[in-house]
Design an enzyme around this catalytic site. Structure first.
Site, PDB file in Angstrom:
ATOM      1  N   TYR A 195      18.567 -54.248  50.612  1.00  0.00           N
ATOM      2  CA  TYR A 195      18.411 -55.885  50.772  1.00  0.00           C
ATOM      3  C   TYR A 195      18.743 -56.976  50.082  1.00  0.00           C
ATOM      4  CZ  TYR A 195      14.636 -55.121  55.420  1.00  0.00           C
ATOM      5  OH  TYR A 195      14.350 -53.526  55.886  1.00  0.00           O
TER       6      TYR A 195
ATOM      7  N   HIS B 210      13.013 -45.107  53.116  1.00  0.00           N
ATOM      8  CA  HIS B 210      13.967 -46.290  54.138  1.00  0.00           C
ATOM      9  C   HIS B 210      14.749 -45.944  55.608  1.00  0.00           C
ATOM     10  CE1 HIS B 210      16.195 -50.629  54.478  1.00  0.00           C
ATOM     11  NE2 HIS B 210      15.460 -50.384  55.447  1.00  0.00           N
TER      12      HIS B 210
END
Length: 273
Positions: free
Chosen positions: A46, A104
């Protein structure tokens, strides 16, 4: 202040920071913590961990009171790469340990062997850099192999896309059978729930919003939810969704909205179940 229930060790509602950059991420996390959230979700990918860490430091809330999740990007799955990536994340987050560390995605196109990158995850856990481990976007085959490789280290969640228009039944049912809770990302279908007439009809007599009903539905299904917003009003509104009770008829009606509408399906994704 509303007390958020736990799903395993995880507060059932958290503040997601995907697509929140720079000072917007910092302000969003600060607002969420002021509202009462004690679960913050971020990720290496992110590119906002530094701002999340700054917000937590500025909040004045003791670190031990916040359940902090981050994720290792699959680009960091190379041999010997995961621990240095996690150490960089910890430095940015201004903490010595996260509460939950997720992989992830499975390795993109299986570039790296799952035995190696899950093995590295076990080393990071055993070194005390995270209290818990889990996965994100893992399919049935990936979940099953990861469980074997992790041994007695439990997978505390599989974070996947879930919202009223995507129940994601194959992986949800498989994980439930294994006792692995699901964490719902994009729980508001990127805002699409606001326009749904069924959700509006259920929300109206409760003085609620369709977004609150969508979140209440996912929580009633036993999922963790991590909605995100840049608006102080919506951050507070989302948090209040945990106070909304839905009856069996409401739940059945919302389940009928499932249309397998998947929002995340890029070339970096595995072949979904």
């Amino acid at each position: 202040m509303t007390t958020t229930p736990l799903i395993g060790p995880i507060p059932q509602i958290g503040f997601g920071t995907w697509n929140r950059q720079g000072d917007e991420a910092r302000k969003g996390v600060l607002c969420a913590l002021e509202t009462g959230y004690r679960h913050i979700d971020t990720a290496e990918g992110y590119d906002n961990e530094e701002h999340v860490g700054r917000a937590i430091a500025e909040s004045g809330i003791a670190r031990r009171e916040i359940f902090l999740t981050t994720k290792v990007a699959p680009e960091s799955f190379g041999p010997g790469c995961i621990r240095p990536a996690v150490e960089r994340s910890l430095e940015k987050l201004r903490t010595e340990q996260v509460d939950l560390l997720l992989l992830h995605y499975p390795s993109i196109n299986d570039e790296y062997a799952i035995e190696d990158y899950v093995g590295q995850l076990t080393e990071v856990f055993d070194a005390g850099l995270t209290r818990h481990v889990g996965v994100s976007n893992f399919t049935i085959r990936h979940i099953d192999r990861a469980r074997e490789l992790l041994g007695d280290r439990p997978i505390v969640t599989n974070q996947v896309e879930l919202h009223p228009f995507l129940r994601n039944a194959p992986i949800v049912e498989h994980c439930r059978a294994l006792g692995i809770p699901l964490t719902a990302y994009s729980p508001l279908a990127r805002g699409a729930v606001a326009e749904n007439e069924v959700l509006r009809r259920i929300a109206a007599p409760r003085g609620a919003t369709p977004a609150q009903v969508a979140l209440a539905f996912l929580m009633a299904e036993g999922h963790v939810v991590i909605p995100s917003s840049a608006s102080r009003e919506r951050i507070a509104s989302n948090f209040a969704a945990q106070d909304i009770a839905l009856d069996d008829a409401d739940l059945a009606l919302i389940r009928s909205l499932d249309e397998n509408r998947r929002l995340v399906d890029g070339p970096w994704c595995p072949v979904w179940d």
